[in-house]
Design an enzyme around this catalytic site. Structure first.
Site, PDB file in Angstrom:
ATOM      1  N   GLU A 183       0.830  -1.211   0.000  1.00 25.75           N
ATOM      2  CA  GLU A 183       0.000   0.000   0.000  1.00 25.75           C
ATOM      3  C   GLU A 183       0.864   1.261   0.000  1.00 25.75           C
ATOM      4  OE1 GLU A 183      -3.072  -0.121   2.977  1.00 25.75           O
ATOM      5  OE2 GLU A 183      -4.314  -1.406   1.743  1.00 25.75           O
ATOM      6  N   GLU A 239      -6.805  -7.394  -0.733  1.00 26.49           N
ATOM      7  CA  GLU A 239      -7.240  -7.347   0.667  1.00 26.49           C
ATOM      8  C   GLU A 239      -8.669  -6.843   0.735  1.00 26.49           C
ATOM      9  OE1 GLU A 239      -5.061  -4.786   3.316  1.00 26.49           O
ATOM     10  OE2 GLU A 239      -3.130  -5.459   2.560  1.00 26.49           O
TER      11      GLU A 239
HETATM   12  C1  GAL Z   1      -4.300  -2.282   4.984  1.00 24.66           C
HETATM   13  C2  GAL Z   1      -2.935  -2.881   5.141  1.00 24.66           C
HETATM   14  C3  GAL Z   1      -2.959  -4.166   5.936  1.00 24.66           C
HETATM   15  C4  GAL Z   1      -3.830  -4.020   7.158  1.00 24.66           C
HETATM   16  C5  GAL Z   1      -5.208  -3.594   6.715  1.00 24.66           C
HETATM   17  C6  GAL Z   1      -6.185  -3.466   7.856  1.00 24.66           C
HETATM   18  O1  GAL Z   1      -4.193  -0.898   4.831  1.00 24.66           O
HETATM   19  O2  GAL Z   1      -2.338  -3.127   3.896  1.00 24.66           O
HETATM   20  O3  GAL Z   1      -1.637  -4.489   6.317  1.00 24.66           O
HETATM   21  O4  GAL Z   1      -3.283  -3.080   8.006  1.00 24.66           O
HETATM   22  O5  GAL Z   1      -5.136  -2.352   6.075  1.00 24.66           O
HETATM   23  O6  GAL Z   1      -7.466  -3.080   7.412  1.00 24.66           O
END
Ligand code: GAL
Length: 672
Positions: free
Chosen positions: A160, A318
């Site tokens: 990110e 994610e």
């Molecule tokens: C994203 C990140 C992850 C985790 C996630 C939690 O921004 O890439 O590592 O922190 O959020 O929602």
């Protein structure tokens, strides 16, 4: 169904029988017995793709030059043994303490001059030469060690980029900004012209005089701010490229990506500019739990991600199985919502569904963030839904590699998002996404899919082209939009578009300079509305946010303002152009007004929804190169819904589609 003689080639990250499925895996947080249990649970759920090692640098290199790969060797060997492919991280998203103690100059500096310390993550500046050297070092070590490992399917570069901090104001950042400006402008006089520095004594005699636009007494030079935004996006990409170079040298055949954060909340990176350097687009998306229309925001994010991917399938890298830990109130997802979310991303082009994270942490800042394996283990609703999702994705193999169908384009430009929202403008209520999302929402609710297209990309094949708040536009892009209308498209341009060129200089002679001729209008003066104010329109509706003094110059008025001082002034116009037409909208209509406008635009462009369905059913169609097609029908309502004009085999059940989608459930129909 796809032609078995010509199967769609599977990328290495998607080699399972269905679509790719998995999440971030952080085995370094767990003892050996838990890691062993992970393997059997992954098998039970059908996991086949994991991102590994994202935040593990301090364990891989506990002291400078001293490496410990034993634990990662074991993890990757076990995953390979279980047939699970890995997106291996470069481990660079959180530098170890020894590095920062030795080189505190790598730390980020804010606009106010605050140094952001270690103790969380992402505590480095992408401009830092020292940081780049160390990051390339650990990346090379990982690449050399695992280049032939059977689990390695994809590189997950950093994590990110631009999350938490996306603008950097330290001395090294300032120097990098100056070098970037020198490359962009060549001479300081060209920069002075572009930045309009005759204003407020801002003239520069040399590049050395320039600083980033940090804390200042009042409004900063807008072109300087726009350039700093461009630079800030570019420098993160340039850092990504510096790691990609190492990866390409050592593993030329392994694809690489980094997880983007495409959503209505991420403005700082011009992801269209990044797309060429990513072998496959990967996105992270999180719902705002308090938003009752969060599934529509999800559709916006997924459509924009597909636009950035140029229509190619992409990876949902994610999302969350249930609650997150970083909103003010972290409500869990409702039963069935996670599966709907997952398949909604697939409906809009994702070929992989992944989560943050595999197993919920017991310590650290994210221990209250949901995961695929919750604190409560297997006897939980979340786990049962994870297993159910795994089975659903296994049945969707035929969808892999197909492309989402759309005949509507929304022209989308991060630069217009940046520039239209700079300060000292006619109204702070003109926000880039507001009208754009109102139109996207209306189309979403009708079962009509939208493609997001960068202003420099071709518009061929689109029957309807929406140009919303495209405040800054190049001559070439304005010309391409006009050509689309000539060629037969119905084009809508909304207020505060075409006002300035790429340097944020007004296009003189009457607004909206770049689109005046196409639209057959000229705007004499803006009349932005006060907070909460609305104006009556001739069709009985109202407008808010904006009104303006429009003169007709070839267009006809379809609607008008009715109140002093703009009574009788057009608020919506149309001009016939070649085979198509160009509409102009001079206010923000109320909801009914948006619907009337969209009705008219769809009728004119003869665009129909994917199918007929009851309210609350999200619809899209993905089509394969061989012509076979798949309709996704996602029932977001609490009642069973009927879907008409679709027939075929429902892939999740394997049975013929009955025409009904149960409350909260999803149907994927392979059409006959
Ligand atoms: C994203 C990140 C992850 C985790 C996630 C939690 O921004 O890439 O590592 O922190 O959020 O929602």
């Amino acid at each position: 169904m796809p032609d078995p003689e010509h199967p769609v080639p599977s990328p290495a990250w998607n080699s399972g029988p269905g679509l790719a499925f998995g999440g971030d895996y952080n085995p370094e947080q767990w003892p050996a017995d838990v890691r062993l249990e992970d393997l059997s649970l992954m098998k039970e759920a059908g996991v086949n793709l994991l991102s590994v090692g994202i935040f593990s640098w301090a364990l891989l290199e506990p002291r400078e030059g001293e490496y410990d790969f034993a634990w990662l060797d074991e993890v990757l060997d076990n995953l390979a043994g279980a047939g699970i492919r890995v997106a291996l991280a470069t481990a660079t998203a959180a530098p170890p303490a020894w590095l920062v103690r030795k080189h505190p100059e790598v730390l980020p500096v804010t606009a106010e001059g605050t140094v952001l310390e270690r103790g969380s993550r992402r505590h480095y500046s992408p401009s830092s030469a020292v940081y780049r050297r160390y990051a390339a070092g650990i990346t090379r070590k990982l690449a050399e060690r695992y280049k032939d490992h059977p689990s390695l399917a994809l590189w997950h570069v950093d994590n990110e980029l631009g999350c938490h901090v996306s603008e950097f104001y330290g001395p090294e950042d300032a120097a990098a900004f100056r070098r970037w400006l020198e490359r962009r402008y060549g001479s300081i006089e060209t920069l002075n012209e572009a930045w309009g520095t005759a204003f407020w004594s801002q003239h520069y005699a040399s590049f050395e005089e320039i600083i980033p636009p940090g804390a200042a007494p009042t409004t900063l030079n807008p072109t300087q701010r726009l350039d700093f935004q461009r630079f800030s996006s570019w420098v993160l990409l340039d850092y990504y490229r510096s790691l990609l170079q190492v990866i390409r040298e050592v593993t030329p055949d392994v694809p690489a990506t980094t997880n983007l954060m495409v959503s209505s909340g991420t403005k700082s990176m011009d992801y269209f500019d990044w797309a060429n350097d990513l072998d496959v687009i990967a996105n992270d998306h999180y719902l705002a739990a308090a938003d009752p229309e969060r599934h529509i925001e999800l559709a916006f994010s997924a459509d924009l991600t597909r636009g950035i991917a140029g229509g190619e399938p992409w990876i949902l890298m994610e999302h969350s199985t249930s609650a997150v830990n970083w909103q003010p109130r972290n409500r869990p997802k409702m039963p069935g919502e996670m599966i709907r979310n997952s398949l909604a991303h697939v409906a809009r082009g994702a070929d992989a569904v992944m989560f943050f994270q595999w197993r919920q942490s017991y310590a650290g800042a994210e221990k209250f963030h949901s995961a695929m394996v919750p604190h409560g283990g297997r006897e939980t609703r979340v786990w049962r839904e994870v297993v159910e999702l795994g089975a659903a994705l296994r049945s969707l193999g035929p969808v892999r590699g197909t492309r989402v169908q759309s005949r509507v384009a929304i022209v989308f430009d991060y630069e217009a998002w940046w520039a239209s929202e700079l300060d000292s403008h006619p109204s702070e209520d003109v926000r880039y996404l507001d009208l754009l999302r109102a139109l996207h929402r209306s189309l979403y609710l009708r079962g009509i899919t939208v493609d997001f297209v960068h202003p420099s990309a071709p518009l061929d094949g689109y029957g309807l082209v929406l140009v919303c708040t495209l405040y800054n536009v190049t001559d070439a892009s304005a010309g391409a939009i006009a050509l689309a209308a000539e060629a037969g498209a119905t084009v809508l341009v909304t207020y505060f578009s075409g006002i300035v060129d790429e340097n944020d200089h007004i296009r003189l002679g009457g607004y909206p300079g770049a689109f005046r001729e196409l639209l057959g209008i000229s705007v004499e003066e803006f009349h932005p509305l006060l907070a909460g104010e609305s104006v009556k329109l001739n069709d009985g509706g109202t407008g808010s946010v904006w009104s303006e003094h429009v003169h007709l110059a070839g267009a006809e008025a379809l609607n008008t303002f009715t109140e002093f001082p703009l009574e009788g002034v057009p608020s919506l116009t149309r001009r016939a152009v070649g085979q198509g037409a160009a509409y102009y909208l001079a206010t923000f209509p109320d909801r009914d007004g948006i619907e009337r406008l969209v009705d008219r635009l769809l009728a004119e462009s003869a665009i129909e929804p994917v199918a007929d369905a009851d309210f609350g059913v999200e619809l899209t169609r993905r089509r394969a190169a061989d012509g076979s097609s798949f309709v996704f029908a996602i029932n977001h309502s609490g009642a069973d819904a009927s879907v008409r004009r679709v027939a075929g085999t429902e892939l999740l059940s394997g049975a013929p589609f009955t025409g009904t989608v149960s409350a909260g459930r999803v149907a994927v129909i392979a059409e006959q």
